[in-house]
Each structure stands twice: as structure tokens, then as C-alpha cells.
Design a protein around this motif. Structure first.
Motif, PDB file in Angstrom:
ATOM      1  N   HIS A 218       0.782  -1.144  -0.012  1.00  0.00           N
ATOM      2  CA  HIS A 218      -0.038   0.035  -0.187  1.00  0.00           C
ATOM      3  C   HIS A 218       0.834   1.241  -0.164  1.00  0.00           C
ATOM      4  CE1 HIS A 218      -3.501   2.570   0.476  1.00  0.00           C
ATOM      5  NE2 HIS A 218      -2.727   3.289   1.481  1.00  0.00           N
ATOM      6  N   VAL A 219       0.389   2.127  -0.846  1.00  0.00           N
ATOM      7  CA  VAL A 219       1.233   3.337  -1.018  1.00  0.00           C
ATOM      8  C   VAL A 219       0.528   4.683  -0.397  1.00  0.00           C
ATOM      9  CG1 VAL A 219       2.603   5.007  -2.333  1.00  0.00           C
ATOM     10  CG2 VAL A 219       2.482   2.500  -2.838  1.00  0.00           C
ATOM     11  N   VAL A 220       1.068   5.296   0.626  1.00  0.00           N
ATOM     12  CA  VAL A 220       0.311   6.315   1.223  1.00  0.00           C
ATOM     13  C   VAL A 220       0.942   7.731   0.405  1.00  0.00           C
ATOM     14  CG1 VAL A 220      -0.115   7.984   3.156  1.00  0.00           C
ATOM     15  CG2 VAL A 220       0.135   5.602   3.493  1.00  0.00           C
ATOM     16  N   GLU A 221      -0.336   8.337  -0.169  1.00  0.00           N
ATOM     17  CA  GLU A 221       0.084   9.406  -1.065  1.00  0.00           C
ATOM     18  C   GLU A 221       0.736  10.524  -0.101  1.00  0.00           C
ATOM     19  OE1 GLU A 221      -1.947  10.319  -4.773  1.00  0.00           O
ATOM     20  OE2 GLU A 221      -3.614   8.825  -4.095  1.00  0.00           O
ATOM     21  N   VAL A 222       1.731  11.321  -0.755  1.00  0.00           N
ATOM     22  CA  VAL A 222       2.384  12.440   0.091  1.00  0.00           C
ATOM     23  C   VAL A 222       1.179  13.849   0.304  1.00  0.00           C
ATOM     24  CG1 VAL A 222       4.877  11.813  -0.323  1.00  0.00           C
ATOM     25  CG2 VAL A 222       3.434  13.334  -1.903  1.00  0.00           C
ATOM     26  N   ALA A 223       0.183  13.488  -0.607  1.00  0.00           N
ATOM     27  CA  ALA A 223      -0.699  14.567  -0.623  1.00  0.00           C
ATOM     28  C   ALA A 223      -1.541  14.544   0.857  1.00  0.00           C
ATOM     29  CB  ALA A 223      -1.692  14.667  -1.668  1.00  0.00           C
ATOM     30  N   TYR A 224      -1.731  13.634   1.232  1.00  0.00           N
ATOM     31  CA  TYR A 224      -2.264  13.349   2.657  1.00  0.00           C
ATOM     32  C   TYR A 224      -2.048  14.307   3.671  1.00  0.00           C
ATOM     33  CZ  TYR A 224      -5.076   9.524   1.129  1.00  0.00           C
ATOM     34  OH  TYR A 224      -5.839   8.579   0.751  1.00  0.00           O
ATOM     35  N   ILE A 225      -2.748  15.252   4.211  1.00  0.00           N
ATOM     36  CA  ILE A 225      -2.319  16.331   5.321  1.00  0.00           C
ATOM     37  C   ILE A 225      -1.865  15.531   6.679  1.00  0.00           C
ATOM     38  CG2 ILE A 225      -2.921  18.055   6.751  1.00  0.00           C
ATOM     39  CD1 ILE A 225      -4.786  18.936   4.356  1.00  0.00           C
ATOM     40  N   ASN A 226      -2.838  14.470   6.967  1.00  0.00           N
ATOM     41  CA  ASN A 226      -2.489  13.825   8.225  1.00  0.00           C
ATOM     42  C   ASN A 226      -1.924  12.561   8.040  1.00  0.00           C
ATOM     43  OD1 ASN A 226      -2.591  12.590  10.764  1.00  0.00           O
ATOM     44  ND2 ASN A 226      -4.665  13.486  11.204  1.00  0.00           N
ATOM     45  N   GLN A 227      -0.391  12.557   8.005  1.00  0.00           N
ATOM     46  CA  GLN A 227       0.167  11.196   7.632  1.00  0.00           C
ATOM     47  C   GLN A 227       0.135  10.300   8.461  1.00  0.00           C
ATOM     48  OE1 GLN A 227       2.487  10.590   4.807  1.00  0.00           O
ATOM     49  NE2 GLN A 227       1.426  12.365   3.767  1.00  0.00           N
ATOM     50  N   LEU A 228      -0.019  10.708   9.924  1.00  0.00           N
ATOM     51  CA  LEU A 228       0.033   9.585  11.066  1.00  0.00           C
ATOM     52  C   LEU A 228      -1.344   8.784  10.796  1.00  0.00           C
ATOM     53  CD1 LEU A 228       1.272   8.239  13.393  1.00  0.00           C
ATOM     54  CD2 LEU A 228       0.082  10.427  14.672  1.00  0.00           C
ATOM     55  N   ALA A 234      -3.627   2.721   6.787  1.00  0.00           N
ATOM     56  CA  ALA A 234      -2.858   1.877   5.793  1.00  0.00           C
ATOM     57  C   ALA A 234      -2.409   0.585   6.238  1.00  0.00           C
ATOM     58  CB  ALA A 234      -1.741   2.567   5.163  1.00  0.00           C
ATOM     59  N   LYS A 235      -1.751   0.470   7.511  1.00  0.00           N
ATOM     60  CA  LYS A 235      -1.408  -0.543   8.229  1.00  0.00           C
ATOM     61  C   LYS A 235      -2.741  -1.612   8.671  1.00  0.00           C
ATOM     62  CE  LYS A 235       2.687   1.383  10.632  1.00  0.00           C
ATOM     63  NZ  LYS A 235       3.283   1.793  12.055  1.00  0.00           N
ATOM     64  N   LYS A 236      -3.777  -0.655   9.094  1.00  0.00           N
ATOM     65  CA  LYS A 236      -4.964  -1.755   9.206  1.00  0.00           C
ATOM     66  C   LYS A 236      -5.356  -2.401   7.981  1.00  0.00           C
ATOM     67  CE  LYS A 236      -6.722   0.833  13.034  1.00  0.00           C
ATOM     68  NZ  LYS A 236      -7.746   1.989  13.560  1.00  0.00           N
ATOM     69  N   MET A 237      -5.302  -1.705   6.845  1.00  0.00           N
ATOM     70  CA  MET A 237      -5.585  -2.157   5.460  1.00  0.00           C
ATOM     71  C   MET A 237      -4.906  -3.406   4.951  1.00  0.00           C
ATOM     72  SD  MET A 237      -6.234   0.084   1.892  1.00  0.00           S
ATOM     73  CE  MET A 237      -6.875   1.607   2.934  1.00  0.00           C
ATOM     74  N   LEU A 238      -3.536  -3.299   5.196  1.00  0.00           N
ATOM     75  CA  LEU A 238      -2.675  -4.336   4.679  1.00  0.00           C
ATOM     76  C   LEU A 238      -2.716  -5.472   5.803  1.00  0.00           C
ATOM     77  CD1 LEU A 238       0.798  -2.274   4.224  1.00  0.00           C
ATOM     78  CD2 LEU A 238      -0.423  -3.467   2.582  1.00  0.00           C
ATOM     79  N   TYR A 261       5.563   5.378   0.911  1.00  0.00           N
ATOM     80  CA  TYR A 261       4.855   6.748   0.933  1.00  0.00           C
ATOM     81  C   TYR A 261       5.330   7.425  -0.502  1.00  0.00           C
ATOM     82  CZ  TYR A 261       4.425   6.053   5.742  1.00  0.00           C
ATOM     83  OH  TYR A 261       4.045   5.632   6.978  1.00  0.00           O
ATOM     84  N   GLY A 262       4.700   8.095  -0.927  1.00  0.00           N
ATOM     85  CA  GLY A 262       4.903   8.802  -2.415  1.00  0.00           C
ATOM     86  C   GLY A 262       3.811   8.766  -3.504  1.00  0.00           C
TER      87      GLY A 262
END
Length: 316
Positions: A218-228, A234-238, A261-262
Motif C-alpha cells: 500500500h502506498v500512502v500518497e504524500v498529498a495526505y495532510i494527516n500522515q500519521l 494503511a497498516k490496518k488495510m494491509l 509513501y509517495g
């Protein structure tokens, strides 16, 4: 023990278009490695298809001084075309079948020869015959050129219906040393990603136990304001995706997860390169070719960025 019917991969009928190109040869080798260990209960039939393209017909028209429109009805053309088929295409398809047999493929193999535009003929044949999986090689062409000028793999993967298409990358496959399938499955929680997860489950179960290696990314896009918050989600999803694999009969020991991330497409391909994965199995969004050109999609971008790996596009 037979494989649970609910988790058969969607490959009862497999079509392999062949045309004597390097891309076609790579596709045949990949198909041999992928299909040889799989039971005939899973893969019922393989069709080797060659299309006599428009360029061949135009060349014949020049050689016998006839207009293109009337050429195909000419007795001379029909005779010359049949001679070409008998001398060049039939032996080529017979040799291709022999190579699959030598690789260990046991299921039924059929040979087909058609005339016309290769892209249209492949798509039409797949629709009419209820083809579940197409395995074809990719050529070196930019994403823009493929969308504007057209490409066979692009058109084939955008046909309607539920199917999986393996677009074989540039990585060399040796008949005598088939690589262990290492499958990277991008997962974002969407229905399309779940289709790919299900297909990866079926493929892993179709192989001998413990042979396939699976990684969910899973890739968290850097556009998300709340990264935490995005990271925790994302961890729950995986973890959810991993549990789904295990519930469906996949051993925990062959499953990994990876969080990045990216830019999703760029990070997926980077992970595939760094982890030496040979298959990226990803769900298609169902967008039309035009919408993908305007709006873009992760699966489409992954297909064009991942030159080395085989990209399995799962459509539902």
C-alpha cells in the motif's frame, strides 16, 4: 487435493497471440513457466493465435498488382496466402505448441489463424470465445504513443468483461530455469484491488504449496495532510488483506506486507524492482481508454512504468 472452486484463478481459457516478434517469444516463455505447474482442472484450454495482419495483405497486393479492396477475393491471393500459412505460420504454431509441451504444459492446446487487424481480431476472438486470460508481450512504446497511436496490449486490456491479462515485460525468461513466481499485489481497499487480491489467491493456490511468494503493498500518497492517520489506516488495510489471504488458504509464511509513501504508481514499480518481483497483479478501475488518457489511473501508469516485470491487469 483439488483446489476450492471459489478460488480458481480466472484462467479456464488462455489466449496467447503470437507473431514471431521478440515480445511474442517472451510471452510464450512466460506462459510456459506460468502454466506448466497448474492443473488442467484450472487451465482447461490454451489457444495459440496468429493473425495475418493488414501489412501482410497490403504487401501481397503490391506483389500481385491488385487493389486492396479486391485482393482478398482474388483466387491468386487465396492461393498465395494459403501457401504462406502452410509454409510459415502452421510450422511456427506447431513449434510454439511443442515448446509449451516441453516446458511441461499438459492441458489442451488449440491453434487458430485469422486475417485482419491484429488488435481487432484478438479482442473480437476473446469476446466471442469467452477468453478468461490473455498472455501477450509488450513492445517498447511510450504511454502517450500507445494511447494516441494505439497498441494491441492497451486495447486488449480495455475490453469489457471479467478477465485477467498478463502483459509480459522485458525480463528474459529461460525455458530451462523458470523463476519462482514473486507476486506484488497493490492494495488500497477498493473493490478493484479486492478483485486482484482474489485472483492472486487463486493463482497461489493453483501452484504447488509454498512455491509462490506474495507481497501486499500500500502506498500512502504524500498529498495526505494527516500522515500519521493515513499510516495507521494503511497498516490496518494491509493487515486486513493479509488475513484475507490466510482465511482463503494461503500460508502465512509466504505473505509479506509493505508500506510506502509517495506517488502510488512510481512506488509500486520501485518496490517491484527493489524486491525482484516478476509479476505485479493489479486491479483495473474500469475506466475507458479516453478517461484514462484524461484522468489517468494507477494501473495504467504501472503498466507503462514497469518495463521489466509482467503486469497482470485484473478486470471485473
Amino acid at each position: 487435493m483439488g483446489q476450492a472452486k471459489d478460488f480458481l484463478p480466472n484462467m479456464q481459457k488462455v489466449l496467447i497471440p503470437l507473431d514471431k516478434s521478440d515480445a511474442s517469444e517472451r510471452a510464450l516463455k512466460f506462459a510456459g513457466c506460468l502454466l506448466a505447474p497448474i492443473s488442467c482442472d484450472v487451465v482447461n484450454e490454451i489457444i495459440l493465435l496468429h493473425v495475418l495482419g493488414i501489412s501482410f495483405i497490403e504487401k501481397m497486393a503490391t506483389n500481385i498488382d491488385l487493389r486492396f479492396a479486391t485482393l482478398k477475393e482474388s483466387p491468386l491471393f487465396k492461393r498465395l496466402a494459403q501457401e504462406y500459412i502452410d509454409k510459415e505460420i502452421v510450422p511456427f504454431l506447431e513449434e510454439s505448441e511443442a515448446l509449451l509441451r516441453k516446458a511441461g504444459v499438459k492441458c489442451a492446446i488449440k491453434r487458430e489463424i485469422l486475417e485482419g487487424d491484429p488488435t481487432k481480431e484478438i479482442v473480437n476472438y476473446a469476446q466471442k470465445k469467452g477468453i478468461h486470460t490473455i498472455i501477450m508481450g509488450r513492445r517498447r512504446r511510450s504511454a502517450i504513443k500507445e494511447r494516441v497511436l494505439g497498441s494491441c496490449s492497451y486495447a486488449v486490456s480495455h475490453r469489457p468483461g471479467r478477465h485477467t491479462d498478463y502483459i509480459v515485460g522485458l525480463e528474459e525468461v529461460l525455458w530451462e530455469a523458470c523463476p519462482v513466481p514473486r507476486i506484488l499485489v497493490p492494495f488500497d481497499g477498493s473493490d478493484y484491488a479486492r478483485y486482484a487480491l482474489r485472483e492472486a489467491t487463486g493463482l497461489a493456490l493453483a501452484f504447488p504449496k509454498g512455491v509462490v511468494k506474495l507481497t501486499i503493498i500500500h502506498v500512502v500518497e504524500v498529498a495526505y495532510i494527516n500522515q500519521l492517520e493515513a499510516t495507521e489506516e494503511a497498516k490496518k488495510m494491509l493487515e486486513e488483506a493479509k488475513k484475507e489471504f490466510v482465511r482463503n488458504g494461503i500460508s502465512d509464511s509466504i505473505i509479506d506486507t509493505e508500506l510506502r509513501y509517495g506517488d502510488p504508481a512510481e512506488e509500486i514499480v520501485k518496490a517491484a524492482d527493489e524486491g525482484n518481483y516478476n509479476i505485479i497483479m493489479i486491479g483495473r478501475t474500469g475506466k475507458s481508454g479516453l478517461k484514462e488518457l484524461v484522468l489517468g489511473s494507477v494501473s495504467s501508469r504501472v503498466l507503462h512504468l514497469a518495463e521489466r516485470q509482467t503486469v497482470a491487469l485484473v478486470s471485473a
